[in-house]
Structures are given as structure tokens and as C-alpha cells.
Design a protein around this motif. Structure first.
Motif, mmCIF file in Angstrom:
data_model
loop_
_atom_site.group_PDB
_atom_site.id
_atom_site.type_symbol
_atom_site.label_atom_id
_atom_site.label_comp_id
_atom_site.label_asym_id
_atom_site.label_seq_id
_atom_site.Cartn_x
_atom_site.Cartn_y
_atom_site.Cartn_z
ATOM 1 N N LYS A 264 0.829 -1.195 0.000
ATOM 2 C CA LYS A 264 0.000 0.000 0.000
ATOM 3 C C LYS A 264 0.869 1.252 0.000
ATOM 4 C CE LYS A 264 -4.185 -0.057 2.318
ATOM 5 N NZ LYS A 264 -4.928 -0.169 3.553
ATOM 6 N N LEU A 265 1.867 1.244 0.888
ATOM 7 C CA LEU A 265 2.745 2.409 0.990
ATOM 8 C C LEU A 265 3.518 2.616 -0.308
ATOM 9 C CD1 LEU A 265 3.952 4.689 2.705
ATOM 10 C CD2 LEU A 265 5.653 3.076 3.540
ATOM 11 N N GLU A 266 4.016 1.514 -0.857
ATOM 12 C CA GLU A 266 4.788 1.641 -2.097
ATOM 13 C C GLU A 266 3.912 2.173 -3.229
ATOM 14 O OE1 GLU A 266 7.044 -1.834 -3.126
ATOM 15 O OE2 GLU A 266 8.349 -1.622 -1.373
ATOM 16 N N VAL A 270 4.704 5.521 -5.204
ATOM 17 C CA VAL A 270 4.882 5.520 -6.660
ATOM 18 C C VAL A 270 3.943 6.535 -7.303
ATOM 19 C CG1 VAL A 270 4.485 4.151 -8.741
ATOM 20 C CG2 VAL A 270 5.754 3.162 -6.818
ATOM 21 N N HIS A 271 2.720 6.549 -6.786
ATOM 22 C CA HIS A 271 1.744 7.508 -7.308
ATOM 23 C C HIS A 271 2.215 8.947 -7.044
ATOM 24 C CE1 HIS A 271 -2.124 9.420 -8.098
ATOM 25 N NE2 HIS A 271 -1.958 10.066 -6.951
ATOM 26 N N ALA A 272 2.703 9.185 -5.804
ATOM 27 C CA ALA A 272 3.160 10.533 -5.443
ATOM 28 C C ALA A 272 4.345 10.956 -6.300
ATOM 29 C CB ALA A 272 3.528 10.578 -3.960
ATOM 30 N N MET A 273 5.194 9.991 -6.596
ATOM 31 C CA MET A 273 6.383 10.276 -7.385
ATOM 32 C C MET A 273 5.981 10.603 -8.829
ATOM 33 S SD MET A 273 9.818 9.323 -6.577
ATOM 34 C CE MET A 273 11.221 9.829 -7.518
ATOM 35 N N GLU A 274 5.070 9.771 -9.343
ATOM 36 C CA GLU A 274 4.663 9.971 -10.737
ATOM 37 C C GLU A 274 3.912 11.277 -10.922
ATOM 38 O OE1 GLU A 274 2.649 6.321 -11.409
ATOM 39 O OE2 GLU A 274 4.473 5.295 -12.101
ATOM 40 N N SER A 275 3.128 11.668 -9.895
ATOM 41 C CA SER A 275 2.371 12.912 -10.042
ATOM 42 C C SER A 275 3.221 14.116 -9.649
ATOM 43 C CB SER A 275 1.097 12.856 -9.203
ATOM 44 O OG SER A 275 1.426 12.592 -7.867
ATOM 45 N N ILE B 193 13.406 1.684 -6.006
ATOM 46 C CA ILE B 193 12.370 0.708 -5.627
ATOM 47 C C ILE B 193 11.443 0.470 -6.809
ATOM 48 C CG2 ILE B 193 10.342 0.359 -4.156
ATOM 49 C CD1 ILE B 193 11.881 1.867 -1.939
ATOM 50 N N MET B 194 11.135 1.567 -7.533
ATOM 51 C CA MET B 194 10.256 1.420 -8.695
ATOM 52 C C MET B 194 10.928 0.595 -9.789
ATOM 53 S SD MET B 194 8.832 5.274 -8.476
ATOM 54 C CE MET B 194 8.074 5.524 -10.054
ATOM 55 N N LYS B 195 12.201 0.901 -10.017
ATOM 56 C CA LYS B 195 12.929 0.135 -11.038
ATOM 57 C C LYS B 195 13.017 -1.341 -10.664
ATOM 58 C CE LYS B 195 16.109 3.731 -12.257
ATOM 59 N NZ LYS B 195 17.427 4.142 -11.789
ATOM 60 N N ALA B 196 13.188 -1.589 -9.354
ATOM 61 C CA ALA B 196 13.394 -2.967 -8.891
ATOM 62 C C ALA B 196 12.200 -3.854 -9.209
ATOM 63 C CB ALA B 196 13.669 -2.959 -7.387
ATOM 64 N N LYS B 197 11.009 -3.233 -9.323
ATOM 65 C CA LYS B 197 9.812 -4.028 -9.566
ATOM 66 C C LYS B 197 9.881 -4.778 -10.895
ATOM 67 C CE LYS B 197 6.625 -1.547 -6.625
ATOM 68 N NZ LYS B 197 6.927 -2.419 -5.494
#
Lengths: 460, 355
Positions: A264-266, A270-275, B193-197
Motif C-alpha cells: 500500500k505504501l509503495e 509511486v503515485h506521489a512520485m509519478e504525479s 524501488i520502482m525500477k526494482a519491480k
């Protein structure tokens, strides 16, 4: 703090309620002023003896009376050190609903009497919600047993609330019953970087929605706070060294399922990073990393102390306005001072700190050895009084600004000695008058923690 | 060149270890598990080597139950390129792990195999050495500094050994094990972490690697270390002298003579203070110059003559009264309320003249 210098000839350390009651009875009969003291970690001088007050320290009243594993209700004496309670509960599989930087020396009695907030408030609420009962000794020595352990009790006025946050001015808390939440096994911590304050706000907005039930802390610090910590504390390492960011946010989630919480946190991150809300970030992979992230946030007060003099303000403000004050203050003070902003963004609580190399409103003594040609050597004492420039720039500006934006001039530190006369910035005249009436009713001789909380003019 | 890094999933460093109630092992259910800190350091070193352009790929490998994938994911988030998970039971002994690593090395053919020097759960400190032996590769264990020379195909390794640093030059391929001071591992950042996925984790079994997971060792019982006994308060000097003589096991002090008798190799058995006599127990606490002078000075206060006393036990017998006087002066606050205990010479002398 080096800010307040107390003056007292006597400190008493009662071992139980009975002894404390005897002390107050005697002091009341002789009109001797007392100042209750716990861990003495307060920041507004609430536990400082101003002239000649007798200090009543609760440190020896430090036993845990009972703990109910089913309901999670802990009953203990006021002098228990918060960290000791945390480690006691840890063995039982529970946690304290409050946690703060000074946990190693602050006492639960002091926490309750000052209504301390701390790092977990966003999740578990204030002590008005978690404290179920109190035992209090009044000024005349009467012991008020309000030590209930019930979550629901609507019989009459709930008087315990008067004592929570009254800073020892209405009675001395001797026992506390407090509801403790179970310890959840999965804790995740992310340290994030944001480019501007708007992003921090949006991030909070998103976090409340996407992390809702597992969000347990949302803290922020600005780049100046980060620099202070990196420069003044040993062994602190910047988790995001690749670039300098204007704001850092620490998010903690606490839940019951490691893998789903992390997922959930990830997903949120990821969403926060992308936006574009978050520019960079790191996720603690083990407890060691987690505690080093927390150390950055919790180490700010210590770093400020090491940096020199510090003027501390603890304000509640609408989240969207919060950082405007820091920026205005920077413009006001210019290069003279380092204006640092950090705090509990999740609770709308800003810690505004102004750091200067030394307190400039102090009197300085200079000794000189003067040797005349034939006469004796003379020791000269020169007293230099510097104008209170910085302080005059900060106050009352900060208070007026806060008042104008409907904030509170004391979010979690209390009024104490520092802000007793400033209460009108946050409370109406009628309200303060009622407070004074209550104070006079419970402490007619005015022996309990004088010169604090309520303006002197109303009590004399 | 590829670098392979072995990673172990262990109980988190910050968790207090609890023994299972049936004493069969350490409690791991509902306990935070993390990457072994020494493995983190090993991985960091591999990543640094890759970043300096001396390696092309970093492969993280782990063996154990399916949860090891989480730990491998952490490794990938730190920067490893891909991972291999060998499905195996949780209780693997170092030799089995070494055999699996050997098999993996034969598949992947890395130029370096880096491990942590030991895992913080069993503290075995064996796997690196065993796998080097099985592969017949040179090994640089407890590395605190690694310098690679790609041309000459050698690694120069500083090792932390007793009494200093040892520098080895190893021909590649080689096995390295990381010590604490080798580097400071990086954090797993969000972009990584994103890349690692999307990085691959290959799953293998011991059968595929043709390794038989059999062990000649069996854990009989796991217990907590004995609790340290509390100190005791003695009621009289006689009791103290008696305890010193009979219970304190003075003979077990690790003096050079005693260490030598236990077969420990030393440069010298002479006392490091005076370098004139063998450092026996008696020499260390009674006979050596400075110490002897201290006893003489004490005896002087006690107004006693100890010039005929030959050893420590004799001193205890002869000066029983002196010990009693000293102790009562030092600790008998009731009788000597004014006395300040400080180990500065002046303070003691002054108080002595007073009484």
C-alpha cells in the motif's frame, strides 16, 4: 534550554499520594507556593520555580499499578518515565498512545498535565481522548479519585479534563489511567523530499486518503532544519544525498500486515512520485534505517540547542497558512537569524524556531584587570546590556500573526511562564475570566504553580 | 565481469531475540525480518565496484523459504541487476549454503563472489571460507578495503585481523567477505524501488543445481545465555578477604603466563609494564614495580610493615586490619561523615591526617 534559571531552596520528592497530600495541606495552610515538577523537560518554563517556590518532584512515584491486557488500560503513578512505560508495554504487546523526543526523561504526569502531543497524535488523538482517569491532589491536600478505567462514563461533569493541560495550576496529578493501543507488528517509514510547501500539503491530503487507516505519523522539516541536524549531530546521514530539497517529509505507517502495508505504501509513493508531489525518497528496509530516519526528525531540537540560542514557538495553524509564517519571519529577520520550520504537519502544528549564535537579550559581564602605574591592580566589572533586538522582532509579531489566522499560540507545549500573559491571543476575555474563576475555586490561596498559565492580573 | 553477492534474510538487528518455548530455535513468527547487515555491506561494495566501471552486472542470490524474495527485492532496490532465489528450507547450515553457492557460481561464472563475513543470527562465519575452499578460489575475508585492478585481474584487500590490518593480493576470480568498516550501505530510494519491480528474480531448486541438502549436524537445543548473577554486599572485611582468597579465582586472570599455559601464542611472556619478569598473577597484582610501590604506600598509611610479605595471599593475611581500616575510612560514611572519596592523592592524604 539555558533560558530559564529557577530559584528555589527546597525540593521535596514524595513517595506516594499520601505524602504529597500532606505536603500540599501544609503548604496551603502556610500559603507556601509550590511548583510541581516531573522530568523538567518543558519548553515554556512551566516547571521552573520563579522566586522561592517549593519544588514538588514526582520522580519517586514511579510504579506501574496495573495493566489490563484485554482492554489495554494502564494505570500508573505520575512519576513513571515515558520510555519506561513504553518498554513495559512493549513486552505486553502494547504501545503508549503518545511518543515524543523527550521520552527518556519526561514523566507521564507531566505529559498529562501539559497535554503533550507528540509524534503519534495524528493516529491516536490527544490525551483528552486516551486518558481515562486521573487521581489528583488539590491545593488543600484533598485527594480526588477520578481514576476510572472505563471508556464510557457519562455521570456528571468529566472533571479530569480540567486537569489535563492545566500545567499543574489546578492540582497535582498523582496517578494516571490511560488507554493503550495494541502494538502492531508492521511499521514502515518513508523519508521523502518535496520541492515546495504546496506539494507537502497535497501529499498529506493524498496520504490521508490512500493510507488512511495505517498512517501513524506525518512530519515535515525544511531544508534549514535538515542542515542543522546534518551539521550538529554526530552520525546522521542524509538519506537523499543526491540533491538538496526544500522540504522533507517523514511518513510512518503502522498496521497489522507487513506485506499488504508495504504494498500500500509503495503504491502510494509511486503515485506521489509519478504525479510529481515527491521529488525523491527512501524507504527504510530495516529497523535500523527506520530509527535513523526518525533520528533526523527527533534530533532537530537537540541540533538547535547545539547551534546556539534558540527562540522556540509552538503554533497551531491552518495547514495551508503554516509555512507562510516561516517565510515572513525570514524576511523580517534577514540574515541575522536562522529561521527554521518543522513539525507535525498531520496535526497542523508548526514548530517555528529562530536560531541565533547567542541570546542577545542577556546581560553580559566583562571583567577587566586594570593596572595603574604606581597604584594597586584593580578589577573592573563592566555590565553590558544589549538591546533585545531579535526578540522584539519576533514578539509580538508571531503571536499577532497566529491570532490573525485563527491559530493557537501554543499547540502542545502549553503556556507556562513564557506565554501566560499571551493567552488572549488565542482565547477570548470571557473564557480567560472563567478559567481564572476555576483557578480561584480550586486553589483559593494561589499556591499551585503561580505566575503561569493565567495572567497575574486576573488572580491578584 | 559479473559480481555475485550472497544475501541472507535474518531477524532484524534491532529486534530482541526470543527463544521458542520448546527450545527448538529462535522465535521468528511475527518478528521483523531484514537483510543481514554484513550482506548489505557486501552488496554495497559490489554496487560501488560496478559504478566505478569495473563490473558489468551485480547478481544477488539468496537461499531459503519463499520470503527470501522480499529480501532479494530489497537488494534489487539498492541496485542489484537481477536476483536468483534458491528454494530451500529455512534451516540451512553453512556447508549446504556453500555448496549451493558453488553450484550457482558454476552457472553464472562471476569474477567475484562477495558475502558478509557472517550472519547476525547464527554468527557462524563459515560460509565464505567454505565456498572458497569448494571452488578452490583465493579468499579475502573480513575485508575493510577492496581495490580492483582490472588489467592485472587482481584484487587488493585490507583485512581486519587481530592486532592490525593485513593486506592481501588475490588473483581473480576470488571470494571476499565484508567486514563492518568496508563501507556504509545506501538506502533504497523510491526511483530504485520502482525500477526494482521490473527486475527479474529467477527461481531455482537445489535439485536443478544438483546439490543434496543434507547435513551431518543437528540442533539439539537452543537456550538463552545464563543470566549474569547480581553482585553481593559483604558485611565484613573478613568476608571480603575470604572471598578474595577462595572465590575470586584470581588464578584465572588472563595474565601472559596464564595465556601461554593455555597454548595461546604470544610475542613474550614478560610483564608489558616492567618487561623484567614473567607476568604471573602474583607479579601483575602484587610484585611489579609500580603496583608494589602502591601497596607499600598503603601499608605506610596502615602503619604496617609489609617488607617481608612475598605474595598477594600473604598481603591479604598480613594486612587484614589495614584493609579494614581503609574500607571503613572509604565507605564507613557514618563514622567518617566528613570524608570525601576522591582518588586524587591530596584528598586522601588530608583526610588521613584528620582522622
Amino acid at each position: 534550554m539555558h533560558k530559564y534559571k529557577g530559584s528555589s531552596k527546597l525540593m521535596l520528592q514524595p513517595e506516594n499520594t499520601e505524602e504529597l497530600s500532606q505536603i500540599l495541606k501544609y503548604c496551603n495552610s502556610r500559603c507556601l507556593a509550590v511548583v510541581p515538577q516531573g522530568g523538567n523537560t518543558g519548553l515554556v518554563g512551566g516547571s521552573v520555580p520563579v522566586f522561592d517556590e517549593v519544588i514538588i518532584n514526582t520522580r519517586r512515584m514511579n510504579s506501574i499499578i496495573s495493566f489490563d491486557k484485554v482492554s489495554g488500560v494502564l494505570v500508573c503513578e505520575a512519576g513513571c518515565i515515558l520510555e519506561n512505560l513504553i518498554s513495559f508495554l512493549d513486552k505486553q504487546g502494547f504501545i503508549m498512545p503518545l511518543d515524543l523526543g523527550a521520552k527518556g526523561s519526561c514523566q507521564i504526569g507531566g505529559n498529562v498535565s501539559t497535554n503533550a502531543g507528540g509524534l503519534r497524535l495524528v493516529r491516536y488523538g490527544s490525551l483528552h481522548g486516551t486518558v481515562l482517569g486521573l487521581e489528583v491532589v488539590l491545593a488543600n491536600g484533598d485527594v480526588m479519585d477520578m481514576l476510572g478505567t472505563l471508556r464510557k462514563d457519562n455521570t456528571g461533569y468529566d472533571l479530569k479534563h480540567l486537569f489535563i493541560g492545566s500545567e499543574g495550576s489546578l492540582g497535582i496529578i498523582t496517578k494516571v489511567s490511560i488507554l493503550t493501543p495494541p502494538k502492531l507488528s508492521s511499521v514502515n517509514i518513508a523519508f521523502l523530499a518535496c520541492q515546495d510547501y504546496i506539494s507537502c500539503q497535497k501529499l498529506l491530503f493524498e496520504a490521508k486518503r490512500r493510507l488512511g487507516e495505517i498512517l501513524s505519523a506525518f512530519e515535515f522539516l525544511d531544508s534549514r532544519a535538515m542542515n542543522l541536524v546534518l551539521n550538529h549531530l554526530d552520525g546522521v546521514r542524509n538519506p537523499l544525498p543526491s540533491s538538496i530539497y526544500n522540504f522533507y517529509v517523514l511518513i510512518e505507517t503502522t498496521g497489522s500486515n507487513e506485506s499488504s502495508d508495504k504494498e500500500k505504501l509503495e503504491a502510494f509513493l509511486v503515485h506521489a512520485m509519478e504525479s510529481g508531489l515527491v521529488s525523491d525518497g527512501a524507504l527504510a528496509q530495516d529497523l535500523n534505517q527506520a530509527s535513523s530516519f526518525w533520528h533526523i526528525r527527533e534530533g532537530i531540537p537537540e541540533a538547535l540547542m547545539k547551534a546556539g540560542a534558540v527562540y522556540k514557538y509552538d503554533l497551531s495553524l491552518p495547514v495551508e497558512k503554516m509555512y507562510d509564517l516561516v517565510e515572513e519571519m525570514r524576511i523580517r529577520l534577514g540574515a541575522e537569524a536562522n529561521v527554521v520550520g518543522y513539525g507535525h504537519l498531520g496535526d497542523g502544528n508548526l514548530h517555528l524556531n529562530v536560531s541565533t549564535p547567542q541570546y542577545d537579550d542577556a546581560v553580559r559581564f566583562v571583567f577587566l584587570l586594570h593596572k595603574s602605574k604606581n597604584g594597586p591592580t584593580v578589577l573592573l566589572l563592566i555590565i553590558i546590556r544589549t538591546p533585545q533586538q531579535i526578540l522584539a522582532q519576533i514578539e509580538p509579531f508571531v503571536y499577532e500573526w497566529t491570532s490573525r489566522h485563527h491559530g493557537s499560540i501554543s499547540a502542545e507545549h502549553g503556556l507556562g511562564l513564557m506565554k501566560a500573559e499571551k493567552i488572549y491571543y488565542s482565547k477570548s476575555a470571557g473564557t480567560v475570566q472563567l478559567m481564572a474563576s476555576i483557578k480561584k475555586l480550586l486553589d483559593p490561596s494561589g499556591i499551585l504553580n503561580p505566575y503561569k498559565v493565567i495572567p497575574q492580573s486576573l488572580l491578584s | 565481469m559479473k559480481i555475485m553477492v550472497a544475501i541472507k534474510r535474518v531477524v532484524d538487528y534491532a529486534v530482541k531475540i526470543r527463544i521458542k518455548s520448546d527450545k527448538s530455535g529462535v522465535e521468528t513468527t511475527n518478528v521483523k525480518m531484514s537483510m543481514n547487515p554484513f550482506c548489505e555491506i557486501a552488496l554495497e561494495e559490489a554496487l560501488k565496484i560496478k559504478e566505478s566501471g569495473l563490473a558489468s552486472e551485480v547478481i544477488a542470490v539468496s537461499m531459503g523459504p519463499v520470503q527470501c524474495v522480499d529480501t532479494l527485492r530489497t537488494g534489487l532496490a539498492m541496485g542489484a541487476d537481477r536476483a536468483i532465489h534458491v528454494d530451500a528450507p529455512a534451516t540451512l547450515f553453512p556447508l549446504s549454503v556453500a555448496k549451493l553457492l558453488k553450484a550457482l557460481v558454476e552457472v553464472e561464472k562471476p569474477g567475484l563472489l562477495i558475502l558478509g563475513k557472517q550472519a547476525i543470527d547464527d554468527d557462524c562465519n563459515q560460509t565464505g571460507q567454505m565456498v572458497a575452499g569448494l571452488l578452490n578460489w583465493p579468499q579475502g575475508t573480513f575485508a575493510s578495503k577492496v581495490v580492483l585492478d582490472k588489467e592485472k585481474k587482481v584484487a587488493t584487500v585490507d583485512r581486519e585481523v587481530d592486532g592490525g590490518l593485513e593486506t592481501l593480493c588475490l588473483d581473480l576470480p576470488a571470494v571476499l567477505t565484508a567486514d563492518l568498516r568496508l563501507n556504509q550501505p545506501r538506502y533504497a530510494t523510491l526511483p530504485n524501488i520502482m525500477k526494482a519491480k521490473s527486475k527479474p528474480i529467477k527461481k531455482m531448486t537445489a535439485e536443478e543445481l544438483k546439490v543434496e541438502l543434507r547435513s551431518d549436524m543437528e540442533v539439539v537445543q537452543v537456550t538463552e545465555p545464563p543470566k549474569r548473577k547480581a553482585g553481593v554486599i559483604l558485611s565484613s572485611v573478613d568476608e571480603l578477604v575470604d572471598k578474595l582468597k577462595n572465590e575470586a579465582h584470581i588464578g584465572r586472570l588472563p595474565t601472559r603466563e596464564a595465556l601461554h599455559k593455555r597454548g595461546i601464542e604470544l610475542d613474550s611472556v614478560l610483564c608489558p609494564r616492567c618487561e623484567a619478569e614473567v607476568q604471573s598473577v602474583n607479579h601483575a597484582i602484587f610484585g611489579c614495580g609500580e603496583v608494589k610501590r602502591m601497596w607499600m604506600a598503603m601499608a605506610n598509611w596502615w602503619k604496617m610493615d609489609i617488607s617481608n610479605v612475598e605474595n598477594f595471599m600473604g598481603l591479604l593475611d598480613t594486612t587484614r586490619d589495614g584493609v579494614a581500616v581503609t574500607l571503613s575510612r572509604l565507605f564507613g560514611k557514618k563514622r567518617y561523615g566528613h570524608l570525601h572519596i576522591k582518588f586524587g592523592r591530596t584528598v586522601i592524604e588530608r583526610s588521613l591526617t584528620k582522622t
